[in-house]
Design an enzyme around this catalytic site. Structure first.
Site, PDB file in Angstrom:
ATOM      1  CB  THR A 195      -0.642  -0.315   0.846  1.00 46.65           C
ATOM      2  OG1 THR A 195       0.019   0.106   2.346  1.00 46.65           O
ATOM      3  CG2 THR A 195      -1.491  -1.064   1.626  1.00 46.65           C
ATOM      4  CB  VAL A 248     -11.881  -6.787 -15.773  1.00 43.72           C
ATOM      5  CG1 VAL A 248     -12.647  -6.469 -14.807  1.00 43.72           C
ATOM      6  CG2 VAL A 248     -11.514  -5.316 -16.722  1.00 43.72           C
ATOM      7  CB  CYS A 387      -8.520   7.638 -43.668  1.00 41.62           C
ATOM      8  SG  CYS A 387      -7.664   9.585 -44.281  1.00 41.62           S
ATOM      9  CG  HIS A 524     -10.456   7.500 -39.948  1.00 37.61           C
ATOM     10  ND1 HIS A 524      -9.551   7.429 -39.476  1.00 37.61           N
ATOM     11  CD2 HIS A 524      -9.620   9.029 -40.466  1.00 37.61           C
ATOM     12  CE1 HIS A 524      -8.194   7.301 -39.741  1.00 37.61           C
ATOM     13  NE2 HIS A 524      -8.336   9.245 -40.668  1.00 37.61           N
ATOM     14  CD  GLU A 526     -11.428   4.618 -37.286  1.00 31.82           C
ATOM     15  OE1 GLU A 526     -10.146   5.197 -37.453  1.00 31.82           O
ATOM     16  OE2 GLU A 526     -11.996   3.997 -38.543  1.00 31.82           O
TER      17      GLU A 526
END
Length: 551
Positions: A195, A248, A387, A524, A526
């Site tokens: 810690t 995760v 592109c 683009h 995305e």
């Protein structure tokens, strides 16, 4: 500090990071926004970056990762992508500020005499400018999440830390919350969680005048209650405000994990906000689908920034989203475009179910990308060019199908006899409703077509089948355009112009006849893909790759 005149008051969450960079402040901020939205609240975000560049537009992707483009043409930090993918918030110029942009504004005001000849200083002038940038969000939403880039203790970040310290005094505790993301490392050889780095990070933050309200502790293993109590004791934070942010399996699992840690409940308690229980069913379903795919495909991404995949962050996520729409796990195989120039193309691309050539600038690796496109075209492998990838597909097609072996883009060969891709001098800007003029001597940023532009689709095309609508709007970031002088020749030889600007002057999408799926787009896509709303072109690209694999 002057506050907004709006009757609706926004509450601010300030997210800082300590110990080291790349802990995931952007993802943590996005996950917090997702949880607050799940409770019916409206949210927005802002990223305050300490670097001196005015924006990341001209920065090397190896140093900064991808440049994320908004609808209004802002070139921003890649965390803007996380914010938009996780929530309904729409990012714009006002959502990303750098030290360079702040200082530029202050210096411009000083030159105009707005400070009446006074001495311009970091406090109050720079800090006031930062506060004004933050407070322009006041009244727009229920909660604004402000991420401070860099690491607490960095000298360049001090003005931002001081500004948010002042905002606590200006707005009060009920309207401000400090969340500090820190590292709690697990030392495997000792079998212990340490810690001390967190304690030092909080001490550094407190030395700058900020006591964190909540600690989000990035760690490999869940923190036991005793460790949370220890951290809380030494950092002056209640135990229930010490949140484990354990690693995760997928980033889209983060909101669920933080909810399990009751982070959203603690935020609402400290900000004195009442809501009902969150509706997180869609996130649970999303994570279940990610972890339980029915199929699997491999997509080759041929680029020149493959050693730092953060350069293609939105692209990476959009492909995952396309897989989700098809119940398919997408394995991404990054292949260096320079390797394609010197090695056997078939050996590198054989076994791929689809080939994608992303955007980029500069001539390095261009011929390798063209080889990949040629391989996809001749072997009927689904191809997606984005592109620069679209431009190189046109070059490859012109060289072979039009018998123009020296066809090129003026970006790579100013003296090419066949500039099928060129720097357009004048064009109508649908965003400003003005004619734009540019040439080789314009500033780099000044020659770019940036932001969202309309596109009209050819109803007899794969693009129209994907979108299922005649007019779309997509985000651009490029300098060179399709040369209409070659348009008729290209179409006569099998190239389909499947998307253009409304005035039919700018070519936006090209396809190839008699190919299973070969699409190149100037924009683009995305940047507009979300896990629960996969982009149509990525959905159809993965669908085509899946068909190719099973045939």
């Amino acid at each position: 500090m002057k506050k907004s005149n709006n009757t609706k008051r926004t509450k601010f969450i300030f997210v800082t990071g300590g110990v080291l960079s790349s802990l995931g402040k952007g993802l943590a901020s996005a996950a917090i926004g997702a949880l607050l939205e799940s409770r019916g609240l409206t949210v927005t975000f802002q990223k305050l970056d300490p670097y001196i560049n005015v924006d990341p537009g001209t920065m090397n992707p190896f140093q900064h990762g991808e440049v994320y483009v908004t609808d209004d043409g802002a070139e921003t930090d890649l965390d803007m992508g996380h914010y938009e993918r996780f929530t309904n918030a729409v990012m714009a110029q006002k959502n990303n500020y750098t030290s360079g942009r702040i200082y530029y504004s202050v210096i411009s005001k000083e030159r105009r005499g707005e400070y009446l000849g006074g001495t311009v200083q970091v406090i109050p002038h720079i800090t006031d400018e930062i506060k004004q940038a933050v407070l322009q969000l006041d009244g727009s939403v229920d909660v604004a999440i402000i991420e401070i880039g860099g690491t607490v203790g960095d000298i360049e970040g001090l003005p931002f830390i001081e500004a948010i310290r002042q905002l606590r005094s200006d707005l009060g505790r009920e309207y401000t919350l400090f969340v500090h993301l820190t590292l709690v490392p697990y030392i495997k050889t000792a079998g212990e969680v340490k810690t001390k780095p967190t304690q030092h990070s909080v001490r550094e933050l407190r030395a700058d005048g900020i006591q964190p309200d909540i600690l989000v502790c990035r760690t490999e293993i869940p923190l036991e209650d005793s460790l949370k109590a220890k951290i809380g004791l030494f950092c002056n934070v209640p135990k229930d405000a010490v949140i484990t942010a354990v690693d995760v399996d997928t980033i889209y699992e983060l909101p669920l994990h933080l909810h399990k840690e009751r982070l959203d409940s603690k935020i609402l308690e400290l900000l004195n906000i009442w809501t009902g229980q969150p509706n997180i069913n869609s996130w649970e379903k999303l994570v279940h689908n990610i972890k339980n795919p029915q199929n699997e495909v491999t997509i080759a991404i041929t680029g020149k920034y493959v050693d730092l995949t953060e350069s293609y962050k939105s692209l990476h996520e959009a492909l995952i989203h396309g897989g989700l729409a098809n119940g398919t796990k997408v394995n991404l195989q990054y292949i260096s475009a320079e390797d394609l120039e010197s090695k056997n193309v078939a050996s590198l691309l054989d076994g791929c179910d689809g080939i994608l050539v992303p955007g980029g600038f500069g001539r390095r690796g261009v011929e390798g990308k063209i080889k990949a496109i040629n391989f996809a075209r001749k072997n009927n492998i689904p191809f997606f060019g984005i592109c620069l990838g679209m431009q190189l597909a046109v070059i490859d097609f012109a060289r072979e199908m039009l018998d123009l072996p020296k066809a090129n883009s003026m970006e790579f060969d100013e003296n090419t006899p066949d500039p099928v891709i060129y720097l357009i001098k004048e064009w109508f800007d649908y965003r400003t409703n003005q004619v734009q003029v540019r040439d080789e001597d314009s500033d780099l940023g000044g020659t770019l077509r940036l932001g969202a532009y309309p596109c009209v689709l050819n109803k007899e095309s794969n693009a129209y089948k994907a979108y299922r609508q005649e007019e779309i709007s997509e985000r651009h970031r490029h300098r060179f355009e399709f040369n209409n002088d070659y348009r008729q020749q290209l179409e006569e030889n099998g190239l389909i112009i499947s998307g253009t600007s409304p005035d039919n002057n700018l070519v936006e999408i090209v396809e190839i006849i008699d190919h299973p799926w070969f699409v190149g787009c100037q924009f683009h896509p995305e940047f507009k893909s979300k896990p629960m709303q996969p982009h149509p072109l990525f959905r159809e690209f993965i669908s085509a790759a899946l068909r190719h694999k099973t045939e």
